[in-house]
Design a protein around this motif. Structure first.
Motif, PDB file in Angstrom:
ATOM      1  N   MET A 324       0.852  -0.840   0.288  1.00  0.00           N
ATOM      2  CA  MET A 324       0.112   0.081   0.080  1.00  0.00           C
ATOM      3  C   MET A 324       1.203   1.355  -0.334  1.00  0.00           C
ATOM      4  O   MET A 324       0.043   2.365  -0.578  1.00  0.00           O
ATOM      5  CB  MET A 324      -0.778   0.427   1.150  1.00  0.00           C
ATOM      6  CG  MET A 324      -2.218  -1.143   1.087  1.00  0.00           C
ATOM      7  SD  MET A 324      -3.309  -0.869   2.321  1.00  0.00           S
ATOM      8  CE  MET A 324      -1.974  -1.173   3.910  1.00  0.00           C
ATOM      9  N   VAL A 325       2.103   0.948   0.887  1.00  0.00           N
ATOM     10  CA  VAL A 325       2.913   2.630   0.772  1.00  0.00           C
ATOM     11  C   VAL A 325       4.157   2.108  -0.120  1.00  0.00           C
ATOM     12  O   VAL A 325       3.332   3.631  -1.014  1.00  0.00           O
ATOM     13  CB  VAL A 325       3.804   1.953   2.270  1.00  0.00           C
ATOM     14  CG1 VAL A 325       4.782   3.150   1.768  1.00  0.00           C
ATOM     15  CG2 VAL A 325       3.653   2.424   3.788  1.00  0.00           C
ATOM     16  N   MET A 326       3.712   1.582  -0.735  1.00  0.00           N
ATOM     17  CA  MET A 326       4.517   1.265  -2.138  1.00  0.00           C
ATOM     18  C   MET A 326       3.748   2.302  -3.613  1.00  0.00           C
ATOM     19  O   MET A 326       4.191   3.389  -4.563  1.00  0.00           O
ATOM     20  CB  MET A 326       4.925   0.757  -2.723  1.00  0.00           C
ATOM     21  CG  MET A 326       6.472  -0.379  -1.868  1.00  0.00           C
ATOM     22  SD  MET A 326       7.455   0.554  -2.394  1.00  0.00           S
ATOM     23  CE  MET A 326       8.237   1.823  -0.713  1.00  0.00           C
ATOM     24  N   GLU A 339      -4.905   2.546   7.288  1.00  0.00           N
ATOM     25  CA  GLU A 339      -3.516   2.040   7.847  1.00  0.00           C
ATOM     26  C   GLU A 339      -2.129   2.869   7.312  1.00  0.00           C
ATOM     27  O   GLU A 339      -0.932   2.728   7.736  1.00  0.00           O
ATOM     28  CB  GLU A 339      -3.141   0.605   6.793  1.00  0.00           C
ATOM     29  CG  GLU A 339      -3.893  -0.879   7.009  1.00  0.00           C
ATOM     30  CD  GLU A 339      -5.371  -0.768   6.742  1.00  0.00           C
ATOM     31  OE1 GLU A 339      -6.020  -1.527   7.047  1.00  0.00           O
ATOM     32  OE2 GLU A 339      -5.641   0.776   6.388  1.00  0.00           O
ATOM     33  N   LEU A 340      -2.881   3.439   6.091  1.00  0.00           N
ATOM     34  CA  LEU A 340      -1.541   4.561   5.248  1.00  0.00           C
ATOM     35  C   LEU A 340      -0.939   6.215   6.594  1.00  0.00           C
ATOM     36  O   LEU A 340      -0.077   6.440   7.126  1.00  0.00           O
ATOM     37  CB  LEU A 340      -1.771   5.005   4.208  1.00  0.00           C
ATOM     38  CG  LEU A 340      -1.603   3.886   3.112  1.00  0.00           C
ATOM     39  CD1 LEU A 340      -1.866   4.406   1.877  1.00  0.00           C
ATOM     40  CD2 LEU A 340       0.059   3.319   2.994  1.00  0.00           C
ATOM     41  N   SER A 349       9.863   4.919   8.764  1.00  0.00           N
ATOM     42  CA  SER A 349      10.103   5.246   7.371  1.00  0.00           C
ATOM     43  C   SER A 349      10.034   4.481   6.440  1.00  0.00           C
ATOM     44  O   SER A 349      10.189   2.922   6.889  1.00  0.00           O
ATOM     45  CB  SER A 349      11.973   5.501   8.075  1.00  0.00           C
ATOM     46  OG  SER A 349      12.263   4.132   8.097  1.00  0.00           O
ATOM     47  N   ILE A 350      10.147   4.441   5.362  1.00  0.00           N
ATOM     48  CA  ILE A 350       9.899   3.598   4.338  1.00  0.00           C
ATOM     49  C   ILE A 350      10.936   2.308   4.266  1.00  0.00           C
ATOM     50  O   ILE A 350      11.297   1.290   3.456  1.00  0.00           O
ATOM     51  CB  ILE A 350       9.886   4.369   3.276  1.00  0.00           C
ATOM     52  CG1 ILE A 350       8.644   4.426   2.636  1.00  0.00           C
ATOM     53  CG2 ILE A 350       9.831   3.652   1.743  1.00  0.00           C
ATOM     54  CD1 ILE A 350       8.124   5.917   1.722  1.00  0.00           C
ATOM     55  N   GLU A 351      12.267   2.588   5.148  1.00  0.00           N
ATOM     56  CA  GLU A 351      13.829   2.576   4.437  1.00  0.00           C
ATOM     57  C   GLU A 351      13.128   0.599   5.697  1.00  0.00           C
ATOM     58  O   GLU A 351      13.843  -0.164   5.298  1.00  0.00           O
ATOM     59  CB  GLU A 351      14.550   2.581   4.713  1.00  0.00           C
ATOM     60  CG  GLU A 351      15.477   3.785   3.962  1.00  0.00           C
ATOM     61  CD  GLU A 351      14.812   4.723   3.225  1.00  0.00           C
ATOM     62  OE1 GLU A 351      13.900   5.173   4.509  1.00  0.00           O
ATOM     63  OE2 GLU A 351      14.624   6.300   2.489  1.00  0.00           O
TER      64      GLU A 351
END
Length: 426
Positions: A324-326, A339-340, A349-351
């Motif tokens: 979902m984040v991507m 969720e987002l 962080s995305i990492e």
């Protein structure tokens, strides 16, 4: 008018002042402390203790009735008690079937604290199965007991159909363990067909599925136990090698076929004598083919499930969140899902999410490979079982499939002779 209003307000203020003097506020400087307000809560440890005691007692009654007395009446009463207590009163939550997932998770996650009660509900039926056969399935399990109580007619399915359907519990067991050890989902609890019936509410789809199973149970013996239940598959391993086994009669079998017709789970195998004896060379050749085909099926199963491990990993919430984040990063949306919102609101962080997602997918790839190999093994053994024809001269119980329900006892003429002589009670 103003004078009357002034007099009224004066009287009201005097009354409030009098009330304040009559019930003065507590003096917080005096050291007075308010007592803690406690509310009585149910003593859950007491109920859990009762659950375990009742579990052992009921399995003991079934073992006594099935192996010692060869009578069905106590087993029926055990079924009624189990449905009433473990089913409706305890809402179907006291479940040995679901404990498979807790045990699996505890084996790979040191931070997970396994309740002792869950361990006992998992291990005690297995111990009884090793000693006396599947007495837990007879009537102590509320799922099996409910199906047994509504069964009035048994339409026999072909061996090919029962063999194919009989693989489902093993595959279900493998996937339940897979999703548990990867901390993704407890699918046994999620797709429980009877929990909504016992709780008189819940997911409408699962209630409908449970209702269909109960309707099928009227005409087909225990469809859930035979073709879905993963714990029943596990118990069948220990029942196959049980120390004390259920017997239809202690007397000589006369091959009357009555017990075979009465068995609701098709666990009594009829006599079969090979009319055409195969040569030794043919027998050796067939066994060698099995030894070649079986490893190939194991390898094929491992390869297939490993190749779809990425899709399987989407059952994990962190992998779904990563997707979902991507997607949001590529195509930003004005309205965010919960969720987002939680992810961006916490400042994660995305990492970090990417690292977690990669670790989960690697874990899925490893466990999916093992799961696929086991599935290949299950399918291979099922196919081998279809082709093997063991010589039998009498009716014999398949102890792996027998649920110790006791239906066959009263149909056997040899047992009726025992009743007349006073040796057996029904």
């Amino acid at each position: 008018m103003k004078k009357k209003l002034f007099i009224g307000l004066s009287l009201l203020l005097n009354g409030v002042a009098y009330a304040q003097n009559r019930f003065p506020k507590p003096d917080f400087e005096s050291g007075y402390e308010y007592p803690d307000i406690t509310y009585p809560i149910p003593n859950e440890s007491l109920w859990v203790t009762l659950d375990i005691i009742l579990l052992v007692v009921l399995m003991g009654i079934v073992a006594w009735a099935a192996l010692k007395k060869r009578t069905r009446k106590p087993i029926i009463w055990v079924s009624i008690i189990s449905v009433a207590y473990f089913g409706f009163f305890r809402s179907g939550c006291i479940c040995s079937i679901g404990s498979i997932q807790n045990i699996s998770l505890a084996l790979v996650d040191n931070s997970y604290i396994l309740p002792v009660s869950v361990l006992l509900f998992f291990i005690l039926p297995i111990v009884f199965a090793f000693l006396f056969g599947r007495v837990f399935c007879a009537g102590v399990c509320p799922f099996g007991a409910l199906q047994e109580l509504v069964n009035v007619k048994n339409y026999r399915l072909s061996k090919a159909v029962t063999t194919v359907l009989g693989m489902i519990p093993w595959i279900y067991l493998i996937f339940a363990i897979l999703y548990a050890v990867t901390r993704s989902s407890f699918i046994i609890c999620r797709f429980d067909p009877f929990i909504g019936i016992f709780r008189l509410g819940g997911d409408i789809g699962m209630i409908a599925f449970g209702t269909l199973l109960l309707i099928a149970s009227i005409f087909i013996g225990r469809p859930f136990c035979r073709f879905i239940c993963p714990y029943g598959a596990l118990l069948s391993l220990f029942s196959r090698v049980s120390i004390w086994k259920v017997e239809i009669t202690p007397k000589q079998c006369i091959n009357c076929d009555l017990c075979h017709d009465a068995c609701p789970v098709d666990a009594i195998k009829p006599p079969y004598e090979n009319k055409v004896k195969e040569s030794r060379q043919q027998g050796v050749k067939r066994v060698l083919i099995y030894f070649v085909v079986l490893p190939l099926m194991v390898i094929a199963g491992a390869f297939l499930t490993r190749s779809v491990s990425g899709e399987l990993s989407r059952a994990n919430k962190d992998v779904r969140l990563y997707d979902m984040v991507m997607e949001h990063e590529v195509n930003p949306q004005d309205v965010l899902s919960l969720e987002l919102e939680a992810f961006y609101g916490q400042g994660s962080s995305i990492e970090e999410l990417t690292e977690k997602q990669e670790a989960i997918q690697a874990e899925f790839k490893f466990y999916s490979t093992i799961a696929g190999a086991l599935i290949g093994l299950v399918v291979g053994f099922a196919l081998i079982g279809l082709s093997l024809k063991r010589t039998r001269k009498q009716y014999e119980i398949d102890h792996a499939a027998c649920v110790a329900c006791g239906r066959c006892f009263s149909y056997c003429p040899q047992n009726k002779i025992g009743i007349e002589s006073g040796n057996i009670s029904l």
